[in-house]
Design an enzyme around this catalytic site. Structure first.
Site, PDB file in Angstrom:
ATOM      1  N   HIS A   1       0.834  -1.219   0.000  1.00  0.00           N
ATOM      2  CA  HIS A   1       0.000   0.000   0.000  1.00  0.00           C
ATOM      3  C   HIS A   1       0.864   1.262   0.000  1.00  0.00           C
ATOM      4  O   HIS A   1       0.418   2.315   0.459  1.00  0.00           O
ATOM      5  CB  HIS A   1      -0.949   0.032   1.207  1.00  0.00           C
ATOM      6  CG  HIS A   1      -1.663  -1.261   1.450  1.00  0.00           C
ATOM      7  ND1 HIS A   1      -2.884  -1.564   0.876  1.00  0.00           N
ATOM      8  CD2 HIS A   1      -1.309  -2.353   2.174  1.00  0.00           C
ATOM      9  CE1 HIS A   1      -3.252  -2.782   1.255  1.00  0.00           C
ATOM     10  NE2 HIS A   1      -2.309  -3.294   2.034  1.00  0.00           N
TER      11      HIS A   1
ATOM     12  N   SER B   1      14.577  21.835 -16.356  1.00  0.00           N
ATOM     13  CA  SER B   1      13.353  22.596 -16.590  1.00  0.00           C
ATOM     14  C   SER B   1      13.735  23.917 -17.227  1.00  0.00           C
ATOM     15  O   SER B   1      14.784  24.487 -16.917  1.00  0.00           O
ATOM     16  CB  SER B   1      12.647  22.842 -15.258  1.00  0.00           C
ATOM     17  OG  SER B   1      11.797  23.957 -15.362  1.00  0.00           O
TER      18      SER B   1
ATOM     19  N   LYS C   1      15.746  21.978 -11.213  1.00  0.00           N
ATOM     20  CA  LYS C   1      15.130  20.710 -11.609  1.00  0.00           C
ATOM     21  C   LYS C   1      16.043  19.763 -12.378  1.00  0.00           C
ATOM     22  O   LYS C   1      16.823  20.178 -13.218  1.00  0.00           O
ATOM     23  CB  LYS C   1      13.877  20.968 -12.477  1.00  0.00           C
ATOM     24  CG  LYS C   1      12.721  21.594 -11.733  1.00  0.00           C
ATOM     25  CD  LYS C   1      12.169  20.709 -10.617  1.00  0.00           C
ATOM     26  CE  LYS C   1      11.389  19.544 -11.142  1.00  0.00           C
ATOM     27  NZ  LYS C   1      10.022  19.873 -11.498  1.00  0.00           N
TER      28      LYS C   1
ATOM     29  N   GLU D   1       9.886   8.335 -17.021  1.00  0.00           N
ATOM     30  CA  GLU D   1       8.542   8.870 -17.261  1.00  0.00           C
ATOM     31  C   GLU D   1       8.066   8.525 -18.667  1.00  0.00           C
ATOM     32  O   GLU D   1       6.928   8.132 -18.894  1.00  0.00           O
ATOM     33  CB  GLU D   1       8.524  10.389 -17.086  1.00  0.00           C
ATOM     34  CG  GLU D   1       8.626  10.839 -15.652  1.00  0.00           C
ATOM     35  CD  GLU D   1       8.717  12.351 -15.547  1.00  0.00           C
ATOM     36  OE1 GLU D   1       7.870  12.939 -14.881  1.00  0.00           O
ATOM     37  OE2 GLU D   1       9.635  12.954 -16.146  1.00  0.00           O
TER      38      GLU D   1
END
Ligand code: ARG
Length: 462
Positions: A157, A278, A284, A291
């Site tokens: 979980h 970024s 970043k 991804e």
């Protein structure tokens, strides 16, 4: 109009747009090598069976070899007016060697020819994908071996559950990929059957020798029903299904890498080479590769559904619809190979941050089950032990303590059965190493699986 290989029946030229709309040369050109290889085997068989002369076969084969050179050196310009790879090659053959080139298509149809080309192509691609799977497996095994003592939190979980070895986590993905590799291997058997000889749909009136062609092309056997042969695309669907499963596995690893590389987790550091920045936020470093692979799993599932839908309710035998099988299949192959390749490189260069993993593993009362198991060994039924430890954890929460920090008196206030040796059972190492049964996370159990996996890698094909 004049150049069309099937022009005889027609009096009017094909509509310009229809010609482009129905053509497949834009994408089936990638099959050129297999088309030529299949044609050479076919020509040899025609000569052996005295359907064409030996010298005619030689001329045809020389012509085909020349076309192969022309295509590889980008000298042959494919024409949309010639529709597909088969007719582009055949038209060029006739141009090169004259009317004898027109004998090649004896006892053959484009319907069994395309089935052949795709099967030949897919055989190679299955091997290529299997090799990439193996490379990724190697990278996972290397990471497991290099970090054999690193402990991380195991989750259920996404809540801290029990400590596990990082190597154990890597080996979990090894196992998933192993099943994927097995599925590829199994599917290869169904791809590796010669379709040529089915003709357009009903077989051929010529005395061909299909087994001879199969042998030349390395097929394990020949298909048994001509109608099925020209309309079957199960093997392509099966490949896309296996590829979907593979991408599903990669998407799960992707998700974990994205989480683990975040500042909040900091379990791993991905190499700069696999991340981007970024355009607005200077700090970043985004995990673009995992991804993107996570995202690409969606397009591979989409290709599977495309093929299933394409084939649904399609009557026997060949229908032009099946020309639409190529792009989803090709895209799946390209996507899966690319994803596996980039993952193997990225995993190999991934840096494992042992300390943050250890700190996280110690949080969340991850050794509570070990205290319960301890009580069970002292004769307390598990259900009761569960209750005792539940209360212990509540006490810890209320008093801001961790389990190993409790005094022996505090432990004893929950059960008399608990003695001084409890402290030996609640360390991360003790918790991990207590799970020694096959498939467990104990260092010795993991090492055993690691060695077994290495052995498997040596034995498995290429
Ligand atoms: N381009 C076709 C395909 O991909 C080849 C077979 C064409 N056969 C035909 N009868 N039109 O399926």
């Amino acid at each position: 109009m004049a150049e069309k290989l099937w022009g005889g029946r027609f009096t009017a030229p094909t509509d310009q747009f229809v010609e482009e709309f129905t053509a497949s040369i834009m994408f089936d050109q990638r099959l050129y090598r297999y088309d030529i290889e299949g044609s050479i085997a076919h020509a040899r068989m025609l000569a052996k069976q005295a359907i064409i002369g030996d010298d005619e076969a030689e001329t045809i084969i020389d012509g085909l070899k020349q076309i192969l050179d022309e295509i590889e050196s980008e000298k042959l310009e494919f024409k949309i007016s010639l529709e597909d790879i088969h007719m582009n090659i055949e038209a060029r053959l006739i141009e090169l060697i004259g009317p004898v080139g027109g004998k090649l298509h004896t006892a053959r149809s484009r319907n069994d020819q395309i089935a052949l080309d795709v099967r030949l192509y897919l055989r190679d691609e299955i091997n290529a994908v299997s090799d990439y799977v193996k490379k990724l497996q190697q990278a996972l095994l290397d990471q497991a071996e290099q970090n054999l003592d690193v402990i991380m939190p195991g989750y259920t979980h996404l809540q801290t559950a029990q400590p596990v070895l990082f190597a154990h986590h890597m080996l979990a993905y090894y196992e998933m990929l192993k099943r994927d590799a097995e599925r590829l291997c199994d599917l290869y058997k169904r791809v590796n059957v010669l379709p040529l000889g089915a003709g357009a749909l009903a077989g051929t009136t010529f005395d061909i020798d299909r087994e001879f062609v199969a042998e030349q092309l390395g097929f394990a056997g020949v298909t048994r029903n001509s109608l099925d042969t020209v309309s079957d695309r199960d093997f392509a669907i099966e490949f896309c299904s296996t590829a979907s499963m593979l991408m599903m596995h990669l998407s799960r690893l992707s998700e974990e890498l994205v989480l683990w590389s975040s500042a909040d987790f900091n379990f791993i550091t991905l190499s700069d080479a696999f991340c981007t920045g970024s355009s607005i936020m200077p700090q970043k470093k985004n995990p673009d590769v995992p991804e993107l692979v996570r995202g690409k799993s969606g397009r591979v599932y989409g290709n599977l559904v495309s093929l299933l839908t394409l084939m649904k309710s399609l009557p026997l035998a060949y229908n032009k619809d099946t020309q639409e099988d190529k792009e989803p299949l090709f895209d799946t192959i390209d996507t899966v190979k690319g994803s596996l390749k980039v993952f193997a490189d990225m995993i190999r260069e991934m840096q494992v941050n042992a300390e943050p993993m250890r700190i996280a593993a110690a949080r969340g009362f991850s050794t509570a089950t070990d205290v319960a198991d301890y009580c069970v060994r002292k004769g307390i039924p598990f259900r009761q032990a569960h209750e005792i430890v539940g209360k212990t954890v509540r006490f810890c929460v209320e008093n801001g303590k961790d389990i190993p920090e409790l005094s022996i008196d505090e432990f004893k206030s929950f059960s008399d059965a608990i003695e001084e040796d409890i402290y030996d059972f609640v360390t991360l190492e003790a918790s991990v190493n207590a799970r020694r049964a096959t498939g467990g996370t104990a260092r010795e159990a993991v090492k055993k699986e690691l060695d077994r996996a290495r052995q498997e890698q040596v034995q498995s094909h290429p």
